[in-house]
Structures are given as C-alpha cells and as structure tokens.
Design an enzyme around this catalytic site. Sequence first.
Site, PDB file in Angstrom:
ATOM      1  N   GLY B  35       0.786  -1.225   0.000  1.00  0.00           N
ATOM      2  CA  GLY B  35       0.000   0.000   0.000  1.00  0.00           C
ATOM      3  C   GLY B  35       0.816   1.272   0.000  1.00  0.00           C
ATOM      4  N   CYS B 244     -27.606  -9.473 -16.298  1.00  0.00           N
ATOM      5  CA  CYS B 244     -27.014  -9.162 -17.604  1.00  0.00           C
ATOM      6  C   CYS B 244     -27.980  -9.604 -18.700  1.00  0.00           C
ATOM      7  CB  CYS B 244     -25.680  -9.871 -17.762  1.00  0.00           C
ATOM      8  SG  CYS B 244     -25.037  -9.854 -19.452  1.00  0.00           S
ATOM      9  N   CYS B 247     -26.080 -12.668 -20.813  1.00  0.00           N
ATOM     10  CA  CYS B 247     -25.727 -13.972 -20.236  1.00  0.00           C
ATOM     11  C   CYS B 247     -26.538 -14.265 -18.974  1.00  0.00           C
ATOM     12  CB  CYS B 247     -24.236 -14.058 -19.943  1.00  0.00           C
ATOM     13  SG  CYS B 247     -23.728 -13.189 -18.465  1.00  0.00           S
ATOM     14  N   CYS B 269     -22.786  -7.347 -19.000  1.00  0.00           N
ATOM     15  CA  CYS B 269     -21.566  -7.483 -18.212  1.00  0.00           C
ATOM     16  C   CYS B 269     -20.493  -6.543 -18.752  1.00  0.00           C
ATOM     17  CB  CYS B 269     -21.014  -8.904 -18.312  1.00  0.00           C
ATOM     18  SG  CYS B 269     -22.001 -10.119 -17.456  1.00  0.00           S
ATOM     19  N   CYS B 275     -18.668 -12.720 -19.637  1.00  0.00           N
ATOM     20  CA  CYS B 275     -19.970 -12.812 -20.296  1.00  0.00           C
ATOM     21  C   CYS B 275     -19.927 -13.873 -21.412  1.00  0.00           C
ATOM     22  CB  CYS B 275     -20.338 -11.443 -20.873  1.00  0.00           C
ATOM     23  SG  CYS B 275     -22.080 -11.263 -21.299  1.00  0.00           S
TER      24      CYS B 275
END
Lengths: 369, 295
Positions: B35, B244, B247, B269, B275
């Site tokens: 970080g 979606c 899909c 998606c 997808c």
Amino acid sequence: MYVAVKGGETAIRNAHRLLAERRRGDRSVPALTVDQILEQLTLAVDRVMSEGSLYDRRLAALAIKQARGDLIEAIFLVRAYRTTLPRFGASLPIETSRMLVERRISATFKDLPGGQLLGPTFDYTHRLLDPDLAEDREPEPAETADPPEDRAIPRVTDLLGRDGLIEPDGGATEEAPGDLTRGPLAFPAGRDLRLQALARGDEGFLLALGYSTQRGYARTHPFAAEIRLGEVAIEIAVPGLDFPVAIGRIQVTECQMVNQFRGSAEAPPQFTRGYGLVFGHCERKAMAMALCDRALRARELGEDLTAPAQDEEFVLSHADNVQATGFVEHLKLPHYVDFQAELELLRRLRAEFDERRADDASDEREAAE
Amino acid sequence: MSAPAVPAAYNFAYLDEQTKRMIRRAILKAVAIPGYQVPFASREMPMPYGWGTGGVQVTAAIIGADDVLKVIDQGADDTTNAVSIRAFFAKTAGVATTTRTADATIIQTRHRIPETALKAGQILVFQVPIPEPLRFLEPRETETRTMHALEEYGLMHVKLYEDIARHGHIATTYAYPVKVEGRYVMDPSPIPKFDNPKLGDSPALQLFGAGREKRIYAIPPHTRVESLDFEDHPFEVQRFAEPCGLCGATGAYLDEVILDDRGNRLFVCSDTDFCEERRRAGHCGAKAAAMEPTS
C-alpha cells in the site's frame, strides 16, 4: 440496435490510415520536405527541440511533419525517442561568455563591452501581413559578417558582479546535476532540477506565469540584463586527459534577468538573478523561464509566498506539456465503468429525494385536512 | 498463436534492461511495504500519459517470453486502448496474448478487476491516474507524504462523514479508498467500489503503476484490504436491479447501453470475457436473442 464494441483493431488501423491521408492533404500540392521545415520553420523546430529536450533539429523537423504541425505532439514524439537513448555522461558547464553571438542585447546599459547586436529579431518589425511572401518572392540577401572566433564577450551580470552589486551565481559544483528524466522529482527540488523542469516546460505555461509576476502576483522588478543567442562549444572531460575535449557546438538562447532585492542585516543590498537557458532560438521561452526561476527562489530569498509562480510544487508539477496533454486528453478514453457507478448513485439519491418529497407532501396534506 | 518477430531496434518489451531493473526494485519495495507508494524514475513511453504508461512500464518490467498477457479496459478486451496495449506487447515482446482470464499469467487492467476469481501465480497490473488517495483533500505532495508517514488519515474520514451528512450515503463510487494491512490508505485506481472486495486476500499479486505521477505500489497475495467505512454506515457495493441482458449473470458489474432515444436500455456485463464464457456454457439472458452482435 446494440452492436458490441468489437473491432477495435480494425478501427485503429483505419484511423491511422486516414490520419496519414489527412497529413498529406491535397496530393496536387507538393509534399512538404523535412529540409523545408528545417530551413523555413526554424523557430517551430527550435521549440520542439528545446521542449523535447533533445538537440537534434532534423528529428524535430521530422516530428513536426509527422505531427501535422501540432508542436506539442511533435515534442511528444521527440521525447518518446529521447527516452530510449543511452546516457554517456554529462558535459562540462557551457561557457556562454565565449559564445559566438548572433544576437546580444542588454536592456540595462546603453552601451557595454561587446556592444549591442540586434541579430534576426521580430522586435522592430511592423506586424503587417506581407503579400510578397504569398508569392514566393525571394528576399534581398542580408549582409552578414562572420563573428570573430574566440572573442569573449563578458556577461552583463559578470560586470555587475565585479562591483559586488549582484549576488554571486554560485559557480559550478562538484556534484553531478540532477536529472528529472532519470529519477523521480521530489520536493523541495534543487535549483538544478527546477531549471531543468523549466527548460523542458511548456512555453505558454511559463509565459503566463512569468507574466503573472509582472502583474503583481509575486513581483520581482525584473530587468533584462542580457539576452544572447549564439553557438557555444560542448566540452567533456575525458579520463586521462588534463584538458577538456570539445565534441561539438550547439545554439542556445540565454536570458539573465536582474531583479531587485533589499538585502538584510547580514547581506548587503544586492541585485538577485533569474536565469533562462534554452536550446536553439527561443527568446520568449528563455525570458519567461528567467522570470519563473526568480519567482521560484522566493523561499531561498526569504520572501513571502503568495503567488502561484512562487509555488514550486504547483509550477513544476504542471509545466510539462507532454504530461499535461496526456492527462487532459485521456478523458477521451472510455470511462463507462466509473460513469455507471456515478449514475447508479445519482439515481439512488434521486429516488430517495423524490420519496422524501412525496412523504413531506402527504404530511402537509394530512396537516391541512 | 505464432509470436511475431521482435523488432531489432528495441529491447525485449521495449524498455532497456537498466530501466527494467530500476522498476523491479521499486516493485520489490512496493511488495515489501503493501500500500505504500514507491517513487520511481518513470520513463517517457511511446503512448501518452493517461493512456496507461505506468501499467505498461510495470508489465514491461515483469513480463517474460513465456508469459501470457491479457489486457482489459473497462473490463473489456476489445476496447481500443486495450487493443493498442496488447498489440504493443505482442509486437515488442512477441508474447502470447489471450482474452481468457484463466489462461493469462499477467493481466493489465484499467478500471476493473475481472469477475473470474484470480489464481495464485497470476499478476494483475493496474493503470493508475492519480495514485494519491488524499490528493483531492490536499493537493501538495509534501503534505500528503507526511500524512501517510504519520498515519494521519482523519481528513479522509471527515470527507466520508461529510458525504453521509449531505447525501445520506458515502458519495464515492469508484477509486474508493482502502486501508492495506492495517497501515497505508491506498487508492485502488478508479475501479468501481463493486470491485473493492476482490482486492483483499487475493491469491494473485496486484501491482499498481502510475506513470505520469511516477509511483508504484502493490498488494501482495493474501493481504488484508479494508474499504474505509463507519460502524453505522458499513461499506457496501453497487447492486444492479436486473441481470445481464446477454448472459443472465447476477452479481456481476454491468454496463448500461442506451439502445434508442425512447428510454430503452440494456444492461450487459462489463467483463466481456466473463460474459462470453457464460454464454458459451449455455447461459442466456433475456435479451440475448435480439441483441446478438452483428459482427
């Protein structure tokens, strides 16, 4: 009808072909040659060379042609090439008092050793469009004389320095100068790094900042002690040889600003310096750089920090036009995902807002009944 | 796929070996201090700043001849910039490329984390525009570096609290700040906060490159990553009202596609590979039949 964003590859290829076509323009007009740019658009070439920070006029001219005359795009092309070049070492400091001057003026002394030499300047032209130029008429040949070799012309600041009226310029140090293209810039930055950043910085940005100091945002009372343009020798120290070896000459523009300074209990009253040095003939840039350099010395000279031009982080973080144009123009890239996230939140906030309003309205109705 | 010949004029993967070594050192330091933003001597690249020069430099420094590279932008493999970066490495490194998340060893991404869970050994390289999570609270680098050093993150909590006071919600929807291994507050790059939970305890190594701002940072595998929140306003991710359209996936991040000027829209998606894999496996969304791409 929804068509998926397929075919990016073909789209890019076609876009590049169209770009090449637009660059060429009307094919019945002869194509521009690199030599023509090199010889006739010299000031554009010099700007690309100095902000691209690579002393190579031919590459700069090629970049201008490739960039369709977009100078920042040309600077970017030069930078992206420069970054791949190996570093052999650093030259010795150039000696501008031994410059073969083509132009040298001082705004502080009417006459001085070496004289005033106007050289090629727009300064006293009347800005009237010249129809002759549109007809390709050749200009009258100008009379020129070769400057005498090795005629040292003392710098105005050196003349002032002899009387101690201006602060010393520190001289060369043993330490290798910093290079912000090889190491990350940290703040506070040394003056070497600041000057490097200014020398590579965008002319327009520095011009505006320099101008702001003249209008009272960190006023420094500048005088153009000297501006000189000409060729200087580049010398390197070769291990085993006890004399410097000249490896070539480059053209530079140097600007020395002299600025007021009251002095303090310890320091006698003296003028202070602002310095600008740029590859090629870039006079406006050199002057703006000198104004910015002086403004950025505010902390060192114990002045109040009140204006943008004095703010090192602000100036150095935003002076580079290749960085700036990249980040501004990246807004063209797709941001569907983040925008969708904002849209979702905004719709939710709107739904809550409408709900609250409906509730309030029904409360009021009940109260009225 | 046959690897195209590497052009002679440039080194493998464009950058010279000295530069790669410098970047790898920065990456090692970043991995050692999760970080923490490590300054590095970012180079000028042949694509503009803002187009992923940081991610490209990180990828160039870590990629080897037998790596398999996937590049996505907004989750999609075929957006123009993803195509351009993939072509850059196919040309300069001659490496194999893929669109399948599971097959890739290195995935360079802009603004998304793939839906398919990553595996040990994979590396996810993020392109980062502004690495400093505190930048819009404090514009000065000298100040923000000190704030990180002193772990002085009160300002960030005040900002989030003000959001709640004003809007009733934390109004940050992407580039949502996280705390890494209980120490550094980090900007996860502008991924939607939907993707934040995938940052923590990932078996994959996550590297972040910011070219213009000259910073590299990292989340090593299996690191604790917490999205900043309050006890009474816990962190939550976006949810979509419908699945979606192509899909039928629920629980995936969706892009909204405007179909006409009468308010019809389609949600699909954002992760195109996810997808397609689902559709190959026989899943079908409500609008799949009508919306098959023409190409």
